[in-house]
Design a protein around this motif. Structure first.
Motif, PDB file in Angstrom:
ATOM      1  N   PHE A   1      49.951-113.090 -31.975  1.00 19.88           N
ATOM      2  CA  PHE A   1      50.890-113.103 -30.852  1.00 19.88           C
ATOM      3  C   PHE A   1      51.314-114.529 -30.531  1.00 19.88           C
ATOM      4  N   VAL A   2      50.324-115.404 -30.402  1.00 16.24           N
ATOM      5  CA  VAL A   2      50.605-116.801 -30.097  1.00 16.24           C
ATOM      6  C   VAL A   2      51.545-117.395 -31.133  1.00 16.24           C
ATOM      7  N   ALA A   3      51.186-117.167 -32.416  1.00 15.22           N
ATOM      8  CA  ALA A   3      51.952-117.778 -33.487  1.00 15.22           C
ATOM      9  C   ALA A   3      53.384-117.288 -33.486  1.00 15.22           C
ATOM     10  N   GLU A   4      53.560-115.977 -33.363  1.00 12.88           N
ATOM     11  CA  GLU A   4      54.910-115.436 -33.396  1.00 12.88           C
ATOM     12  C   GLU A   4      55.728-115.946 -32.228  1.00 12.88           C
ATOM     13  N   LEU A   5      55.056-116.016 -31.091  1.00 11.37           N
ATOM     14  CA  LEU A   5      55.758-116.512 -29.901  1.00 11.37           C
ATOM     15  C   LEU A   5      56.261-117.934 -30.132  1.00 11.37           C
TER      16      LEU A   5
ATOM     17  N   ALA B   1      67.387-112.797 -33.632  1.00  8.16           N
ATOM     18  CA  ALA B   1      67.055-112.120 -34.886  1.00  8.16           C
ATOM     19  C   ALA B   1      65.567-112.224 -35.173  1.00  8.16           C
ATOM     20  N   THR B   2      64.999-113.383 -34.855  1.00 10.29           N
ATOM     21  CA  THR B   2      63.573-113.555 -35.111  1.00 10.29           C
ATOM     22  C   THR B   2      62.745-112.638 -34.234  1.00 10.29           C
ATOM     23  N   ALA B   3      63.199-112.512 -32.995  1.00 10.70           N
ATOM     24  CA  ALA B   3      62.424-111.712 -32.052  1.00 10.70           C
ATOM     25  C   ALA B   3      62.343-110.259 -32.473  1.00 10.70           C
ATOM     26  N   THR B   4      63.302-109.811 -33.288  1.00 16.15           N
ATOM     27  CA  THR B   4      63.261-108.407 -33.709  1.00 16.15           C
ATOM     28  C   THR B   4      62.040-108.098 -34.555  1.00 16.15           C
ATOM     29  N   THR B   5      61.464-109.127 -35.216  1.00 17.70           N
ATOM     30  CA  THR B   5      60.279-108.831 -36.037  1.00 17.70           C
ATOM     31  C   THR B   5      59.206-108.175 -35.225  1.00 17.70           C
ATOM     32  N   MET B   6      58.938-108.753 -34.069  1.00 19.80           N
ATOM     33  CA  MET B   6      57.860-108.216 -33.245  1.00 19.80           C
ATOM     34  C   MET B   6      58.142-106.768 -32.908  1.00 19.80           C
ATOM     35  N   LEU B   7      59.400-106.499 -32.553  1.00 21.68           N
ATOM     36  CA  LEU B   7      59.752-105.133 -32.167  1.00 21.68           C
ATOM     37  C   LEU B   7      59.597-104.185 -33.343  1.00 21.68           C
ATOM     38  N   SER B   8      60.191-104.587 -34.489  1.00 20.46           N
ATOM     39  CA  SER B   8      60.141-103.667 -35.627  1.00 20.46           C
ATOM     40  C   SER B   8      58.705-103.469 -36.087  1.00 20.46           C
ATOM     41  N   ALA B   9      57.906-104.547 -36.012  1.00 19.64           N
ATOM     42  CA  ALA B   9      56.505-104.391 -36.401  1.00 19.64           C
ATOM     43  C   ALA B   9      55.820-103.395 -35.493  1.00 19.64           C
ATOM     44  N   MET B  10      56.082-103.504 -34.190  1.00 17.69           N
ATOM     45  CA  MET B  10      55.514-102.540 -33.239  1.00 17.69           C
ATOM     46  C   MET B  10      55.903-101.129 -33.636  1.00 17.69           C
ATOM     47  N   VAL B  11      57.181-100.968 -34.027  1.00 15.66           N
ATOM     48  CA  VAL B  11      57.654 -99.620 -34.368  1.00 15.66           C
ATOM     49  C   VAL B  11      56.823 -99.036 -35.490  1.00 15.66           C
ATOM     50  N   TYR B  12      56.774 -99.744 -36.634  1.00 15.17           N
ATOM     51  CA  TYR B  12      56.103 -99.074 -37.755  1.00 15.17           C
ATOM     52  C   TYR B  12      54.588 -99.036 -37.587  1.00 15.17           C
ATOM     53  N   ILE B  13      54.030-100.015 -36.839  1.00 17.07           N
ATOM     54  CA  ILE B  13      52.579 -99.981 -36.664  1.00 17.07           C
ATOM     55  C   ILE B  13      52.182 -98.797 -35.785  1.00 17.07           C
ATOM     56  N   PHE B  14      52.891 -98.629 -34.679  1.00 19.04           N
ATOM     57  CA  PHE B  14      52.520 -97.527 -33.779  1.00 19.04           C
ATOM     58  C   PHE B  14      52.729 -96.188 -34.435  1.00 19.04           C
ATOM     59  N   TRP B  15      53.840 -96.097 -35.179  1.00 12.52           N
ATOM     60  CA  TRP B  15      54.142 -94.851 -35.863  1.00 12.52           C
ATOM     61  C   TRP B  15      53.068 -94.541 -36.893  1.00 12.52           C
ATOM     62  N   MET B  16      52.677 -95.611 -37.596  1.00 15.49           N
ATOM     63  CA  MET B  16      51.650 -95.442 -38.610  1.00 15.49           C
ATOM     64  C   MET B  16      50.325 -95.028 -37.984  1.00 15.49           C
ATOM     65  N   LEU B  17      49.968 -95.729 -36.863  1.00 12.57           N
ATOM     66  CA  LEU B  17      48.693 -95.433 -36.219  1.00 12.57           C
ATOM     67  C   LEU B  17      48.680 -93.997 -35.722  1.00 12.57           C
ATOM     68  N   GLN B  18      49.799 -93.620 -35.164  1.00 12.90           N
ATOM     69  CA  GLN B  18      49.870 -92.285 -34.596  1.00 12.90           C
ATOM     70  C   GLN B  18      49.636 -91.235 -35.683  1.00 12.90           C
TER      71      GLN B  18
ATOM     72  N   ILE C   1      48.241-107.358 -36.666  1.00 10.45           N
ATOM     73  CA  ILE C   1      49.356-107.697 -37.556  1.00 10.45           C
ATOM     74  C   ILE C   1      50.667-107.605 -36.793  1.00 10.45           C
ATOM     75  N   ALA C   2      50.770-106.603 -35.936  1.00 10.16           N
ATOM     76  CA  ALA C   2      52.003-106.441 -35.170  1.00 10.16           C
ATOM     77  C   ALA C   2      52.143-107.492 -34.084  1.00 10.16           C
ATOM     78  N   GLY C   3      51.098-108.265 -33.827  1.00  9.58           N
ATOM     79  CA  GLY C   3      51.208-109.307 -32.815  1.00  9.58           C
ATOM     80  C   GLY C   3      50.789-108.837 -31.436  1.00  9.58           C
ATOM     81  N   LEU C   4      49.667-108.152 -31.371  1.00 11.40           N
ATOM     82  CA  LEU C   4      49.132-107.691 -30.090  1.00 11.40           C
ATOM     83  C   LEU C   4      48.761-108.892 -29.229  1.00 11.40           C
ATOM     84  N   PRO C   5      49.187-108.938 -28.005  1.00 10.56           N
ATOM     85  CA  PRO C   5      48.791-110.059 -27.139  1.00 10.56           C
ATOM     86  C   PRO C   5      47.267-110.125 -27.064  1.00 10.56           C
TER      87      PRO C   5
END
Lengths: 186, 492, 495, 102
Positions: B391-395, B411-428, B382-386
């Motif tokens: 990942f392809v689609a978001e890119l 602004a669009t590129a921030t989605t990937m970053l913010s998604a990474m933030v909450y996904i990793f935090w959640m996983l952790q 969901i976060a767009g893991l390569p």
């Protein structure tokens, strides 16, 4: 020639004075009807108005209608109403206590005034004088009633029957209370 | 066979439901019947895809008059756009039925079958009234499933989602009727067939009003920010299968609607709305991401996450160039797979631990490794893991955004970053940390693996060989874009 | 001669049935079941005769040498006749259990129903205002008596009182209008009035316009348009369930029979004059009705309030009619059919439940209804969806036609408001569905009794769905198209 | 003699009936007010009949007397019933419905 004019003048005067008297009786009767607190006075006011209305019908050359008015409206309906009032024999304390009666009447009169004017204005704008016609006697009425209006006449009989059945159903004494299951009692 | 294949695809689940209902089947047979109907539908869809010609435009068309006096006809057809969503719904249904294996409440099964009919009907119908019929029909099962089988404030929430969605669809109905009337006025007969209506030229003012009727319906369905108040409560209290369908399919139908009806009915008017929607989508990206970061309830967190990604899809749609468009369409598919997997895994979490709150989870990784693998995989995709399709689609969408405007791109590129933030935090927090020793950590069973593996395989496949999948819809995009630029020249 | 007598048969049978029921009502030999069957027998006989003579179009006015042009025989009136008899048959059959569960029903009840059906049929055939008034009075007086039939119940008596005082007052307005029109035209025959309106300028017709406005007041009152609506909810609530059903479905349609005839044929030329007033009333009706339907706790009162909203939709159609929309006539007619079926079904289910529980139905009482009675709950949902205008039911097509006719006549705002009220109506109809389905019930699942009432309710449910998505592929059964054709044909026969 | 006076009288009677209907609470007076309204319509009809020189108006009035009689019967029955069940002829006494009673 002279004499005919005089006679006509006297006839006109007579007509107008008779109309005035009848109209005053009607208005007085109907106003008594809506004003008085005692139901029986109201009913008598209504009676007076209805009798006067019969007179006005006669003045309009609708003689058969006048007779019917006396016989049906006065003789049956109003008398029946008075009888009902007397049968019920309401005591003073059972009468509604209408404190703001006159205030209400005033307001509703203001509401009704436009309707009065509307009917009056629209009717008088169109017609200014009577046509000469033969008096509507029972012969004329009978002819019309059994040619042009026969359908309406016949379904009036069904209407009277339906109303009679309805009246009997409503006014019939209820089933005694003890025969009714408890949950159905109001 | 090929003549009526779409009709069969639409009505097979409904038919199964009716037959099972008439015979008042036991739960055992109900399960088998539902599963069989979904598998059969999947085979029909795959067979149709095999025969599908990407260059041919609308195919397998079936028109027959239905209510002639009102010009309503039964008109179905499939092109690349609808094929993508049709594939998704028929792919998702069998895993969901496997997920529902222990479900004993009969209504659940019937509603799912009805839902499949509603969704595939909405995707395939090309008559506006038929579309409206299916569009409303798919709401009923959701209404019942949330209200009857949900949790939390489910009754209130189901009423809320129904009312908000119907508000949108009523405004759409008004637009449909008005367009139909305009057609009637010019041609003297009623018709609601899309290709008939597309030939109408509106004046600009009318067109703007009519488009707003449609856009309101689709914006509520997506949901764009501002029309989203039903989303988190409904996702939060809906049962898992309903959530999966809602986030993977129904939300995408909003995008589909804009694409299908918006672009064919009023292409130039949509560019009038494009700045507004792009702004809303950008706000949505950030707003939903922030809400997701602060959310502890897993289902609501991924509701916001999916809102954020759907805003990204809508953004890509309105950017109006080939990269953004193919990114959007690709993301529809990959996000649907990923979020379906994620919500199923959350459902499994709830089945095991009876909670979906982050702060009461923890330490799953050490006790249930297979479970945590799938959990992590879906979350990361969901976060767009390569390596996954997302990942392809978001890119692609981000490239498209940069092509339009540098700031939009950033602004669009921030989605990937913010998604990474909450996904990793959640996983952790969910997978690592200290395990609660009183709790029983049950790993995935074989049945659950079977259910999730196809999704994993597809996600990896879409990530590894995107061109294979994209060849289905590339010709469609190119031709649509040509028509679009011819009419309006895209977004300035 | 004999042919014309045959044409009168449907009505003659109804009146005859009423007489027979009156005669045998106090015989010990006939219990309620039998009386009901006898009443239904006469109604079915009448509708069979109606079917047989349906296509005989060569006589336009019955006994035109005696009656003059007072009794018209056209497709319009015949369709309405059929609807009235079918409505009465359904009312009697569906409520069979209800009659037996309450002690206060007796033979006169059925006679009164037949009398009121006779009045309604006369109303749809009347081609003359006085006849129409008398027919309206026959129907109304019978319904007044029926509303107060539960005499031991204070609420029932109160409903009757309220309805009778207000109804008689507005009846007087109808007659006043007739008198004024008679004064203007010199005749009360509808053909003469149509001739008069066609040949005169609007400025010369003030008397006629005033009269027509008074008649409109009566019509608005009887269909429950705001601001003449104050009686609707209370009377529908106070009346016994079968009567509520009869009033909401059949009696309301009867008013539209005369209203459509007047607005299309007679005042066709002058409709534009009061279109703004009509639009104002329509807007008030839609908003007021929605408000009243939302705020109720009893399902019966909610349905009563929503019936005001449905009058509002029909008024949209009528006001489009005045602005010269071609589709509006068939749209109103189709909506009447749709509303008739859905209302019969929903009120039928209410009285089915009431026949077994004897309490008033609150929304809360429907909690877990789907568990107790799954099939009835399904039917109720279908009727609710149809009333809400959900696609694939007949109610949706009805709304579709009404709104497109409003768009056609240029009343976009009115159509928009209609859509908005339809949206609001989703709230209170779905609330009932939610109550039925979203709660578990403690009570055991009850077995569905398969008797005449349940079968008829199921048939109605089938018609609702079939009318919304049916095709005419199956011969002899009208699908959605067929209903529209009927509506079209009906309105065409008026002109 | 001009018909204006008759029209005036009829319209006055009609509004007196209306006033009585709106302002009074005694059921008897309500009933008689309605009868008065209908009678005033009769007067209007008879006047129109003479104005138009057409006897039909009188015949309609005659039929109307029948209608009035029918309404009277039902009304009196209702008043008797209501008085018997609640010892009151006050129309404001009946507010159970407005209070949402069952």
């Amino acid at each position: 020639m002279e004499r005919r004019l005089v006679v006509q003048g006297i006839e006109n005067l007579l007509e107008i004075s008779i109309f005035t008297i009848l109209a005053l009786f009607m208005l007085g009767g109907s106003i008594t009807m809506i004003m008085s607190r005692q139901t029986i006075f109201s009913a008598f006011g209504f009676l007076v108005a209805m009798i006067a209305l019969a007179g006005i019908f006669a003045l309009l050359d609708a003689r058969f209608l006048a007779v019917a008015q006396i016989m049906v409206s006065v003789g049956a309906i109003v008398v029946l109403s008075i009888l009902t009032v007397l049968t019920i024999n309401m005591r003073e304390e059972n009468l509604p206590y209408e404190r703001h009666k006159y205030k209400w009447m005033f307001f509703s009169f203001i509401l009704a005034l436009p309707i009065t004017l509307l009917i009056y204005k629209s009717a008088t704008a169109m017609y200014e004088s009577f046509k000469t016609m033969e008096a509507v006697t029972s012969k004329v009425v009978g002819k019309l009633l059994f040619s042009e209006w026969v359908l309406a006449f016949e379904i009036v009989s069904v209407l009277l029957l339906a109303a009679m059945v309805g009246a009997i159903v409503i006014a019939r004494k209820e089933i005694p209370k003890h025969e009714i299951p408890k949950e159905e009692r109001a | 066979m090929m003549d009526n294949i779409l009709t069969n695809i639409i009505f097979l689940p409904l038919f199964a439901a009716v037959v099972l209902g008439v015979f008042r089947a036991d739960t055992k047979y109900l399960k088998i019947g539902a599963m069989l109907s979904s598998v059969a539908t999947l085979f029909l869809v795959l067979f149709m895809t095999y025969n599908f010609d990407p260059h041919a435009g609308m195919q397998f068309i079936k028109i027959s008059p239905w209510i002639q006096n009102a010009g309503i006809s039964y008109f179905v057809g499939v092109d690349a756009l609808s094929l993508v969503i049709l594939l998704l719904i028929s792919l998702l249904m069998p895993p969901l039925y496997i997920y529902m294996y222990h479900e004993k409440r009969k209504g659940y099964w019937y509603n799912m079958m009805l839902l499949q009919t509603g969704v595939s009907g909405a995707v395939l119908s090309l008559d506006m009234m038929l579309f409206y019929l299916f569009w409303e029909t798919m709401l009923l099962p959701i209404f019942v499933m949330i209200g009857k089988y949900g949790n939390g404030l489910h009754r209130y929430n189901s009423m809320k989602i129904v009312l908000m969605t119907i508000l949108g669809s009523m405004s759409m109905l008004f637009s449909i009727m008005y367009i139909g009337y305009i057609y009637f006025e010019t041609h003297g007969i009623w018709s609601f067939a899309l290709n008939d209506l597309a030939s109408i030229d509106f004046n600009a003012q009318t067109s703007i009003w009519l488009a707003s009727g449609f856009l309101l319906a689709f914006a509520i369905k997506i949901p764009l920010v501002g029309f989203h108040t039903w989303m988190a409560p409904a996702y939060g209290s809906a049962p898992t299968p309903a959530v999966v369908i809602m986030s993977s399919i129904m939300a995408k139908l909003g995008i589909y609607g804009i694409w299908r009806f918006g672009y064919s009915l009023f292409d130039s008017t949509l560019s009038y709305y494009a700045p507004t929607i792009i702004t809303l989508a950008l706000i949505g990206l950030l707003y939903y991401a922030i809400r997701a970061i602060t959310e502890l309830h897993l289902r609501r967190m991924f509701a916001y996450s999916s809102g954020s990604h759907l805003s990204l899809i809508a953004l890509g749609l309105f950017l109006g160039n080939i990269y953004a468009w193919s990114g959007s369409l690709y993301f529809i598919a990959t996000h649907a797979l990923a979020s379906a997997g994620m919500f199923i895994v959350i459902g499994l979490t709830y089945k095991r631990f009876n909670t979906v709150y982050l702060d009461s989870l923890g330490g799953i990784a050490s006790k249930a490794p297979r479970f945590s693998f799938f959990f992590a995989f879906f979350a990361l995709s969901i976060a767009g893991l390569p390596g996954t399709g997302g990942f392809v689609a978001e890119l692609l969408i981000i490239i498209g955004a940069f092509k339009v405007n540098f700031y939009i791109g950033v602004a669009t590129a921030t989605t990937m970053l913010s998604a990474m933030v909450y996904i990793f935090w959640m996983l952790q927090r969910a997978l690592f940390g200290t395990a609660n020793n009183e709790r029983e950590y049950e790993d995935l069973s074989f049945r659950e693996m079977i259910m999730l593996l196809p999704l994993v395989v597809l996600l990896i496949a879409t990530g590894v060989m995107p061109s294979f999948f994209m060849q289905i819809f590339d010709p469609f995009l190119v031709s649509t874009l040509e028509a679009f630029t011819l009419n309006s020249g895209g977004v300035k | 001669m004999i042919e014309q007598l045959i044409l009168t048969l449907p009505m003659a049978i109804i009146v005859l049935g009423a007489f027979v029921l009156l005669l045998i009502s106090h015989s010990k030999r006939f219990n309620l079941d039998r009386l009901n069957l006898i009443a239904v027998f006469f109604l079915i006989l009448s509708s069979c005769v109606q079917f047989i003579i349906f296509k005989s179009n060569d006589i336009e006015f019955l006994f035109s040498d005696v009656f003059g042009e007072t009794f018209i025989l056209d497709t319009f009136s015949r369709i309405f006749d059929l609807m009235f008899t079918i409505g009465a048959i359904l009312t009697l059959l569906i409520n069979n259990d209800y009659f037996k569960s309450r002690r206060y029903f007796n033979g006169e009840y059925f006679a009164l129903i037949l009398f009121s059906v006779f009045g309604m049929m006369m109303l749809s055939h009347a081609h003359e205002l006085v006849t129409a008034f008398i027919a309206l009075e026959i129907a109304s007086l019978s319904v007044y008596a029926l509303v107060g039939y539960h005499k031991n119940n204070r609420v029932s008596s109160e409903a009757m009182l309220k309805y009778m005082v207000l109804g008689s007052m507005t009846g007087a307005f109808f007659m006043l209008g007739t008198a004024l029109i008679y004064g203007a035209v010199g005749s009360t025959n509808l053909s003469d009035i149509a001739l008069y309106t066609a040949n005169h300028n609007i400025d010369e017709m003030s008397l006629l316009m005033v009269g027509a406005s008074f008649i409109s007041i009566t019509i608005m009152f009887k269909i429950g348009a705001v601001p003449f609506h104050s009686w609707v909810i209370d009377v529908y609530h106070g009346a016994p369930y079968p009567i509520t059903m009869f009033m909401a479905s059949t009696f309301k349609i009867a008013i539209f029979a005369i209203a459509l005839r007047l607005y299309i044929v007679n005042f066709g030329e002058v409709n534009v004059f009061w279109s703004e007033l009509l639009q104002a009333i329509t807007i008030l009706t839609l908003i007021g009705g929605s408000w009243m339907a939302i705020s109720q706790t009893l399902v019966k009162r909610m349905l009563a309030g929503s019936s005001i909203v449905h009058s509002g939709y029909l008024l949209i159609g009528i006001s489009s009619l005045g602005l010269g929309s071609e589709m509006a006539g068939p749209a109103v007619m189709f909506y009447l059919i749709a509303y008739f079926i859905s209302a019969v079904g929903s009120f039928g289910i209410l009285s089915f439940i009431a026949s077994q529980s004897k309490t008033q139905m609150r929304f809360e009482d429907f909690k877990g209804f789907a568990n107790r009675r799954p099939y009835m709950a399904l039917m109720m949902s279908i009727f609710m969806l149809s009333l809400a205008g959900f696609p694939s039911t007949i109610g949706f097509l009805g709304k579709f036609y009404i709104f497109t006719s409003a768009i056609e006549s240029g009343q976009i705002l009115l159509a928009g408001l209609g859509i908005l009220t339809a949206f609001i109506s989703v709230y209170y109809y779905f609330k009932l569905i939610a109550m039925m389905y979203f709660y578990e019930s403690d009570e055991q699942k009850k077995k569905l009794p398969i008797d005449i009432s349940t079968i008829l309710i199921f048939a109605m449910g089938l018609v609702v769905v079939w009318g919304g998505m049916g095709t005419t592929l199956i011969p002899f059964i009208p699908g959605a198209d067929g209903f529209i054709d009927i509506a079209q044909e009906t309105i065409n026969s008026l002109k | 003699m001009s018909p204006n006076l008759f029209f005036l009288l009829a319209s006055l009677l009609f509004s007196i009936g209306l006033v009585g209907l709106v302002s009074r609470r005694n059921l008897f007076v309500l009933y008689m007010s309605i009868e008065l309204m209908l009678s005033s319509i009769n007067l209007l009809l008879a006047t129109f009949s003479k104005v138009l020189g057409d006897a039909s108006g009188s015949v309609i009035a005659l039929l109307m007397i029948g209608v009035i009689a029918a309404e009277a019967a039902l009304f009196l029955a209702m008043i008797v019933h209501i008085y018997r069940s609640s010892r009151s002829v006050d129309s404001d006494n009946f507010t159970a419905l407005a209070q949402g009673k069952e």
